[in-house]
Design an enzyme around this catalytic site. Structure first.
Site, PDB file in Angstrom:
ATOM      1  N   ASP A 278      -7.357  -8.688  -4.552  1.00 43.30           N
ATOM      2  CA  ASP A 278      -7.252  -7.264  -4.228  1.00 43.30           C
ATOM      3  C   ASP A 278      -7.904  -6.467  -5.354  1.00 43.30           C
ATOM      4  OD1 ASP A 278      -6.628  -4.679  -3.554  1.00 43.30           O
ATOM      5  OD2 ASP A 278      -4.473  -5.013  -3.349  1.00 43.30           O
TER       6      ASP A 278
ATOM      7  N   HIS B 116      -6.674  -7.054  -0.031  1.00 43.55           N
ATOM      8  CA  HIS B 116      -5.673  -5.986  -0.125  1.00 43.55           C
ATOM      9  C   HIS B 116      -4.624  -6.074   0.978  1.00 43.55           C
ATOM     10  CE1 HIS B 116      -3.964  -2.126  -1.099  1.00 43.55           C
ATOM     11  NE2 HIS B 116      -4.221  -1.667   0.112  1.00 43.55           N
TER      12      HIS B 116
ATOM     13  N   ASP C  39       0.853  -1.176   0.000  1.00 40.79           N
ATOM     14  CA  ASP C  39       0.000   0.000   0.000  1.00 40.79           C
ATOM     15  C   ASP C  39       0.907   1.251   0.000  1.00 40.79           C
ATOM     16  OD1 ASP C  39      -3.109   0.643   0.507  1.00 40.79           O
ATOM     17  OD2 ASP C  39      -1.929   2.020   1.744  1.00 40.79           O
TER      18      ASP C  39
END
Length: 292
Positions: free
Chosen positions: A242, A271, A115
């Site tokens: 994801d 995710h 991320d």
């Protein structure tokens, strides 16, 4: 800079999270990190809206063969939280982690990113190569000019709409393939008990340069270009479920980095793949360290 400090009792009794707290101070603000094991460091960088708790099932395995270091960015976890959204920027987050690496004198480092850890940690690799020897890239991207996905645009609009009513643990829960227990969900909420504690998690979606104009766009584009010359070992490992970063995105990432092998896939995770498949990923990281 006015900042909120989450009370220590918010972090008592969290499931599977028994690590000693360590701190460094930067300009009057306290940054928290986990530091377990010994040997060459493995720097574990989280994303939005998580914190070092995300790596709790990975740290025991990694610390068996290396030094696992997991900081909380300012605005997250046990670190102090500037209370204005405008206090946060890409350069601010990157600068604090670069300074953290210098203060701990991290060398021969394996940087694990996911991320927002991607834009921060990949920049550390290309700008401070004397500190970084390997990359492990999980569900992330770097660049500017377009949004990561339509799902991400919906996420940004959701954060804008709910504002300080945002419940971080619920975001983790709805993104997961497997069912998360209530105590795990509440652990993700623990750092953010008040509206003023949430400025960092509200700021991050606004810092993704979905166009070319934002201040961070030029630097992210520069980092992406520099990765095309990264010849040191890199492991690209994305999950299969994801909606933001697809397996096709993993393949593009791996093809961009000369030191990377073919992209690998973790099945049965969304995710936040460290939350759902942490032990499996940690085992793969340990093998990667041994292979490279």
């Amino acid at each position: 800079m006015k900042a909120y400090r989450t009370p220590n009792e918010r972090f008592e009794g969290l499931p599977g999270y028994t690590f000693a707290a360590h701190y460094v101070e930067q300009d009057g603000l306290r940054m928290h990190y986990v530091d377990e094991g010994s040997g060459d460091p493995v720097l574990l960088l989280h994303g939005e809206p998580t914190w070092a708790f995300l790596y709790r099932t990975m740290i025991p395995t990694i610390s068996g063969t290396a030094r696992a270091v997991a900081p909380d960015y300012f605005g997250f976890g046990r670190s102090d939280k500037p209370t204005r959204i405008e206090d946060y920027s890409y350069d601010y987050h990157y600068g604090s982690i670069e300074r953290f690496a210098d203060e701990l004198d991290l060398r021969e480092t394996t940087v694990v990113v996911q991320d927002w850890g991607g834009p921060i940690g990949l920049r550390l690799a290309v700008e401070r190569p004397e500190r970084v020897s390997r990359l492990v890239i999980l569900n992330t991207g770097i660049g500017a000019g377009r949004a990561p996905s339509e799902e991400w645009l919906r996420f940004r609009e959701f954060v804008r709409r709910v504002g300080t009513d945002l419940v971080p643990g619920q975001l983790i829960r709805i993104s997961a393939v497997t069912e998360l227990t209530d105590d795990v969900v509440e652990a993700y909420n623990a750092p953010f008990p008040t509206p003023e504690s949430k400025a960092g998690i509200l700021a991050f979606p606004e810092l993704v340069p979905s166009e070319l104009e934002p201040p961070s766009a030029a630097k992210m584009t520069e980092v992406r270009a520099a990765l095309e010359h990264w010849e040191r070992p890199a492991l690209v490992l994305f999950s299969d479920s994801d909606p933001i970063f697809s397996t096709a995105a993993a393949e593009r990432m791996a093809s961009r980095i000369p030191g990377a092998g073919p992209a690998e896939t973790v099945t049965g995770a969304g995710h936040f793949l460290q939350e759902e498949k942490g032990e499996q990923i940690a085992g793969r990281v340990v093998r990667f360290l041994a292979e490279s």
